[in-house]
Each structure stands twice: as C-alpha cells, then as structure tokens.
Write a protein that holds these residues in place. Structure first.
Motif, PDB file in Angstrom:
ATOM      1  N   GLY A  12       8.595 -45.552  39.754  1.00 59.35           N
ATOM      2  CA  GLY A  12       8.465 -44.228  40.127  1.00 59.35           C
ATOM      3  C   GLY A  12       7.745 -43.314  39.434  1.00 59.35           C
ATOM      4  O   GLY A  12       6.876 -42.446  39.544  1.00 59.35           O
ATOM      5  N   SER A  13       8.004 -43.463  37.969  1.00 58.95           N
ATOM      6  CA  SER A  13       7.322 -42.734  36.832  1.00 58.95           C
ATOM      7  C   SER A  13       5.746 -43.302  36.816  1.00 58.95           C
ATOM      8  O   SER A  13       4.934 -42.483  36.511  1.00 58.95           O
ATOM      9  N   ASP A  14       5.294 -44.220  37.216  1.00 62.24           N
ATOM     10  CA  ASP A  14       3.893 -44.677  37.466  1.00 62.24           C
ATOM     11  C   ASP A  14       3.347 -43.912  38.500  1.00 62.24           C
ATOM     12  O   ASP A  14       2.241 -43.462  38.299  1.00 62.24           O
ATOM     13  N   ILE A  15       3.851 -43.801  39.677  1.00 64.67           N
ATOM     14  CA  ILE A  15       3.591 -42.909  40.876  1.00 64.67           C
ATOM     15  C   ILE A  15       3.279 -41.470  40.176  1.00 64.67           C
ATOM     16  O   ILE A  15       2.056 -40.806  40.409  1.00 64.67           O
ATOM     17  N   VAL A  16       4.319 -40.829  39.710  1.00 62.67           N
ATOM     18  CA  VAL A  16       4.127 -39.666  39.354  1.00 62.67           C
ATOM     19  C   VAL A  16       3.059 -39.419  38.204  1.00 62.67           C
ATOM     20  O   VAL A  16       2.345 -38.270  38.350  1.00 62.67           O
ATOM     21  N   ARG A  17       2.883 -40.289  37.431  1.00 55.91           N
ATOM     22  CA  ARG A  17       1.800 -40.179  36.228  1.00 55.91           C
ATOM     23  C   ARG A  17       0.323 -40.099  37.132  1.00 55.91           C
ATOM     24  O   ARG A  17      -0.293 -39.305  36.693  1.00 55.91           O
ATOM     25  N   LEU A  37      -0.170 -39.228  40.285  1.00 60.21           N
ATOM     26  CA  LEU A  37      -0.461 -37.978  40.915  1.00 60.21           C
ATOM     27  C   LEU A  37      -0.795 -36.992  40.004  1.00 60.21           C
ATOM     28  O   LEU A  37      -1.764 -36.062  40.446  1.00 60.21           O
ATOM     29  N   ALA A  38      -0.053 -36.962  38.686  1.00 61.79           N
ATOM     30  CA  ALA A  38      -0.518 -35.985  37.916  1.00 61.79           C
ATOM     31  C   ALA A  38      -2.187 -35.957  37.311  1.00 61.79           C
ATOM     32  O   ALA A  38      -2.544 -34.906  37.063  1.00 61.79           O
ATOM     33  N   GLN A  39      -2.551 -37.069  37.428  1.00 61.26           N
ATOM     34  CA  GLN A  39      -3.829 -37.265  36.586  1.00 61.26           C
ATOM     35  C   GLN A  39      -4.896 -37.108  37.888  1.00 61.26           C
ATOM     36  O   GLN A  39      -6.178 -37.414  37.773  1.00 61.26           O
ATOM     37  N   GLY A  40      -4.319 -36.992  39.253  1.00 65.31           N
ATOM     38  CA  GLY A  40      -5.551 -36.688  40.146  1.00 65.31           C
ATOM     39  C   GLY A  40      -5.535 -37.539  41.638  1.00 65.31           C
ATOM     40  O   GLY A  40      -6.109 -37.087  42.502  1.00 65.31           O
ATOM     41  N   ALA A  41      -4.610 -38.400  41.414  1.00 60.84           N
ATOM     42  CA  ALA A  41      -4.340 -39.247  42.770  1.00 60.84           C
ATOM     43  C   ALA A  41      -3.482 -38.590  43.880  1.00 60.84           C
ATOM     44  O   ALA A  41      -2.967 -37.492  43.521  1.00 60.84           O
ATOM     45  N   ASP A  42      -3.667 -38.855  45.002  1.00 63.89           N
ATOM     46  CA  ASP A  42      -2.808 -38.490  46.334  1.00 63.89           C
ATOM     47  C   ASP A  42      -1.794 -39.247  46.532  1.00 63.89           C
ATOM     48  O   ASP A  42      -0.784 -38.969  47.136  1.00 63.89           O
ATOM     49  N   TYR A  43      -2.029 -40.713  46.310  1.00 60.53           N
ATOM     50  CA  TYR A  43      -1.151 -41.881  46.615  1.00 60.53           C
ATOM     51  C   TYR A  43      -1.667 -42.936  45.815  1.00 60.53           C
ATOM     52  O   TYR A  43      -2.368 -42.964  44.967  1.00 60.53           O
ATOM     53  N   THR A  44      -0.733 -43.939  45.852  1.00 61.55           N
ATOM     54  CA  THR A  44      -0.834 -45.204  44.927  1.00 61.55           C
ATOM     55  C   THR A  44      -0.769 -46.456  45.773  1.00 61.55           C
ATOM     56  O   THR A  44      -0.223 -46.446  47.068  1.00 61.55           O
ATOM     57  N   GLN A  57       9.905 -50.896  47.582  1.00 63.65           N
ATOM     58  CA  GLN A  57       9.155 -49.824  48.000  1.00 63.65           C
ATOM     59  C   GLN A  57       9.886 -48.632  48.248  1.00 63.65           C
ATOM     60  O   GLN A  57       9.519 -47.491  47.450  1.00 63.65           O
ATOM     61  N   ARG A  58      10.997 -48.870  48.964  1.00 64.99           N
ATOM     62  CA  ARG A  58      11.813 -47.564  49.145  1.00 64.99           C
ATOM     63  C   ARG A  58      12.290 -46.885  47.899  1.00 64.99           C
ATOM     64  O   ARG A  58      12.359 -45.669  47.730  1.00 64.99           O
ATOM     65  N   GLU A  59      13.028 -47.589  47.014  1.00 67.02           N
ATOM     66  CA  GLU A  59      13.457 -47.166  45.902  1.00 67.02           C
ATOM     67  C   GLU A  59      12.555 -46.678  44.981  1.00 67.02           C
ATOM     68  O   GLU A  59      13.103 -45.777  44.130  1.00 67.02           O
ATOM     69  N   THR A  60      11.288 -47.301  44.757  1.00 68.62           N
ATOM     70  CA  THR A  60      10.248 -46.856  43.728  1.00 68.62           C
ATOM     71  C   THR A  60       9.962 -45.365  44.248  1.00 68.62           C
ATOM     72  O   THR A  60       9.733 -44.621  43.283  1.00 68.62           O
ATOM     73  N   VAL A  61       9.701 -45.317  45.624  1.00 68.25           N
ATOM     74  CA  VAL A  61       9.279 -43.992  45.887  1.00 68.25           C
ATOM     75  C   VAL A  61      10.304 -42.928  45.721  1.00 68.25           C
ATOM     76  O   VAL A  61      10.235 -41.703  45.382  1.00 68.25           O
ATOM     77  N   ARG A  62      11.733 -43.366  46.112  1.00 70.65           N
ATOM     78  CA  ARG A  62      12.659 -42.487  45.883  1.00 70.65           C
ATOM     79  C   ARG A  62      12.947 -42.069  44.439  1.00 70.65           C
ATOM     80  O   ARG A  62      13.145 -41.101  44.121  1.00 70.65           O
ATOM     81  N   SER A  63      12.755 -42.984  43.322  1.00 69.34           N
ATOM     82  CA  SER A  63      12.562 -42.713  41.986  1.00 69.34           C
ATOM     83  C   SER A  63      11.467 -41.818  41.932  1.00 69.34           C
ATOM     84  O   SER A  63      11.689 -40.523  40.992  1.00 69.34           O
TER      85      SER A  63
END
Length: 486
Positions: A349-354, A356-363, A414-420
């Motif tokens: 989950g932190s990978d996704i947030v990182r 998004l903070a760097q400019g992505a919309d999704y992963t 996938q569900r738990e990672t996005v929830r994270s």
C-alpha cells in the motif's frame, strides 16, 4: 514420472519393510511405520492445491519450505530513508475504493481504473493456468489485467476480468503474414466487451530491446495465437513498423483508438531520454491528439519469458521516469487529458501512495502478483521448468497451479493492498489520490537532512514549457523535434 521418483521410492521401501515385518521380524515395523507416514504425506502433497511445488515434487518440494528466507516484503526491500508524512488530524478511510477515470476528450468509452492492477504478463511467458487465475482474480476484485504483448488469448477471455490489450512490435494477435499490423483483426478483437483499454508497448524495463520467448515455451497453441512457428524462439522486433517519428506515433495511437471504437488508448514505455518524450509531447500539441494514458515502466522490471540479463541497467528507474513524464505533460499543458500509470516494484500500500505522490494516477504490479500466484523465484522462467507452474508451458508442471485457489489469492492480495493504501492516505489527512503531492513524501539525504520530494525535484507549472521553459528544461525542449526521435 521422474518428479515422483523419490516419493515412489519411499513407497516401495515402505512396502518392502511391511512385508519384512511379517515374514522376517516384527522389528521391521520400526522402519515401515515412518516410511508409510512419508508415503501418505507424499500422497497428500500430490492432491493438495495450495502449494504448487509440492504437487510437482512430492516430499522433495518440502525441503524448500524448511529453508527460512530473509523477511522481506513481496517485490523487494523497503527504503528506510524514504517515508510518508502522517497527519495530526487524520481522516476516516472512505467506504468505497477510489477509482481513476481514464479517457481524454477523444475517448468515447472511458474506463474507471483501480489503484492497483495486473501489469503486462503474456500467455507464453506465463502458463495458461496462471493467466486464467489472474483474470478470475481481476474479475472478483473489479480491477484490470494487462495481457502483455503476447496476444489476446482465450485464457485471458475465459478469466472474465477487465482486460487491457497490449500490442507490441510483433503485433501478436493482430499480425499480418509478414509481421505487420493487421487493422481489421485488431478492430474485431478490440471490440470484445472484455477489452476495456488498448495499449501500445513502445518499450519496457524488462526488455527494452524487444521481448523474447524461448522456443521451449512456444507450444502449438501459442504458435497459433501469435502467428509464429512452433518450437522456435520468438524475438519481438526492436522497433515498430507503424511509426518512426513522434508524430507518427501519436497519429497511430489516434488510429488505434478509432479502430477500438473509442476505447481508452495509451502507450507504455521505459523512459530513457527526456528529450525524446518531450518530442512526443510536441507531436501531441502539433496534431491536437493525446493518448488517454501513459504507463511508465521502471528499469527495475522483470520478465517471465526471456533469460535474465542487463535489462535493469537500461532506462530510467521508475521514480525518475515517472517524474519526467509527469513534468513533461504538465509543462506541455496536457496533464489533465492524460492519466499516468506506474509499473515497477509495486507491492505494498505504501508503494501505491509513494507513486501517486510522485505523479502517478494508478499503479500496475507484476512480480507481486506472480508471488500471489505462488511464484517461488526459482529463476528458471526461461527454462520452461518453473517449479510452481507459473512461468512454464509444461502441462505437468502447469497443472500443479490450482486456478480457483490462486484466483482467490490474487483477489485478496489486491484488495488488501489497495485498502492499505487508502488507510495510509487517510492517516496522512488526504481524502483521496487527488490530494497527494510531492510534499507528502520525504527522503533522508544525509545523516542530518530530510527533504521532501517537492524540494528534491523540480516541478513544472502547467504550460511552463510552452510559455517559455525554465533554464533546466530549455535545451531539451528546444532540441525536441516532433518529426524525429534523434
């Protein structure tokens, strides 16, 4: 049968000890008992469905699970010098998972993308069972599965999930007899309801020079799907026939979108040259055409098809590539028309947030999804001897992968990672992905200094390049030519 040889040998010895216990001495029960227990354990290994290596190698496969590997999250180690900023006034997590609308002004059928999807992995690189399990997992969780450049196979369609059909330089699945692009076949397949988006692979971190599928993995089924010769190594051409300039690339993307009936159309690349991507942005401006999405692949990507090599040294790592593409689109005044996907080492989950903070919309995630499938990282993807049935075309090995069990694992992961990711954003006081920015991500640069990504990198204002580029971008912007990648 050689894979079962140790188990069968134990069973034979158990039978011999059992006979000896009756005919020679009761002391033989001391050997017969443990041997019978091992025989029964091997039988359980063959019929159980959770661990594919045990189904392929009963008893012997258990040796792997006795070796304690270093504790490490799926997809690689975490960087302790980089962290996200929590809020002293956190928000409650939203009840519904955020989604990203993909589809610019020219798109007639936009698609709502999940924050984490299955990255490009072809049938051929992966077994039919692995492809099917990924698709069924995607259907359960309502996220997308990228087909990879190996074609749109029946196994992708049988999965029932949303598909992103990826076209590479080999045009597999829409290929003429001489290896060119077949527009009519592309249009027919892109019209299928399972296909939600189409993507043109320009390059990728795992194989920037063109994909490789060893001949040992090219079965008759794969040869038919790709339009190639059975048993011969398939090497995707290093470059596309349909374009040779940035302008031609942009115009071909527009053609793909029209052939696909207005479905979201984009490209995937591993960024190597900022100047070349700026040339593509200039071509977009000149033609008034933009892709609906750009997937940025990091040089740290892997492959389940070809042999390992120096691919991770060719192209920008995901952080640099992602920030380059985001800034180029913002500076060109095009960012609001184009969504950005990030692919490379996404696992938590932190990978996704990182990202998004760097400019992505999704992963998109590949390696982590393979781990959820049961990949044991044996490093034998290109040999056709994958011990988990994931990256092989050997039917005996592939059958060990239980589709139903692995589909549920893919869905849960996938569900738990996005929830994270959603919980992390809420803890940061951010209501959703749109509220994230480079100031939310910090990095320790030395023993006494911590700086945010807003300070570490230059972030362009909308339209800054067209209005008069800053000095740090001026030379590349001036040299970028919409009619040449040179």
């Amino acid at each position: 049968m050689r894979r079962y040889a140790p188990w069968l040998l134990v069973a034979l010895c158990a039978a011999g000890a059992l006979v000896a216990s009756s005919a020679v001495s009761g002391w033989w029960w001391c050997a017969a008992g443990p041997l019978l227990a091992l025989t029964a354990l091997g039988g359980w290994d063959v019929v159980q469905r959770r661990r594919a290596p045990l189904r392929i190698h009963p008893l012997v496969g258990r040796l792997r699970y006795r070796v304690r590997e270093p504790a490490e999250p799926i997809g690689g180690g975490r960087d302790a010098d980089e962290f996200l900023v929590p809020s002293m006034c956190p928000l409650p997590p939203p009840e519904e998972e955020p989604r990203v609308r993909v589809g610019g002004p020219e798109c007639r059928l936009p698609y709502d993308m999940a924050l984490m999807n299955v990255s490009a992995m072809s049938f051929g690189a992966l077994s039919a069972q692995a492809v099917l399990a990924l698709g069924r997992g995607a259907a359960l969780g309502r996220f997308a599965q990228d087909t990879g450049e190996g074609g749109l196979s029946d196994h992708h369609l049988r999965g029932g999930g949303d598909l992103i059909w990826e076209i590479g330089s080999g045009y597999f699945g829409c290929r003429t007899s001489d290896g060119g692009f077949e527009a009519r076949e592309f249009a027919d397949k892109a019209a299928l309801p399972e296909v939600k988006c189409v993507s043109l692979k320009v390059s990728q971190g795992a194989g920037p020079g063109g994909g490789v599928l060893p001949g040992a993995k090219v079965t008759a089924e794969i040869a038919r799907a790709r339009g190639v010769a059975e048993g011969e190594t398939v090497v995707s051409p290093p470059r596309h026939r349909v374009f040779s300039t940035p302008r031609e690339l942009v115009l071909f993307l527009a053609r793909m979108r029209e052939l696909a009936g207005g479905k979201p159309t984009g490209l995937k690349l591993c960024v190597g040259s900022r100047r070349q991507f700026l040339a593509v942005c200039k071509a977009m401006l000149a033609e008034g055409v933009t892709p609906d999405f750009v997937v940025v692949d990091g040089s740290e990507g892997g492959t389940g098809a070809g042999p390992p090599g120096g691919a991770d040294r060719l192209g920008m790592p995901l952080t640099e590539g992602l920030i380059t593409v985001h800034n180029a689109l913002v500076g060109s005044g095009l960012r609001d028309r184009v969504r950005i996907g990030a692919s490379g080492g996404i696992a938590t989950g932190s990978d996704i947030v990182r990202r998004l903070a760097q400019g992505a919309d999704y992963t998109n995630a590949a390696r982590a999804m393979m781990s959820a499938l049961g990949c044991v990282r044996a490093g034998r993807c290109h040999t056709n001897t994958c011990p988990a049935g994931v990256a092989t075309q050997d039917p005996w090995r592939a059958r060990a992968l239980d589709v139903g069990d692995k589909a549920r694992r893919i869905h849960r992961y996938q569900r738990e990672t996005v929830r994270s990711a959603v919980r992390i954003m809420a803890a940061m006081g951010v209501p959703g992905p749109g509220g994230l920015g480079p100031g939310h991500l910090l990095r320790r640069t030395d023993a006494r200094t911590v700086r945010s990504y807003a300070e570490l990198y230059e972030w362009l204002e909308p339209g800054a390049l067209t209005a008069g580029p800053p000095l740090s971008w001026a030379a590349d912007w001036a040299a970028a030519d919409p009619d040449s990648f040179g």
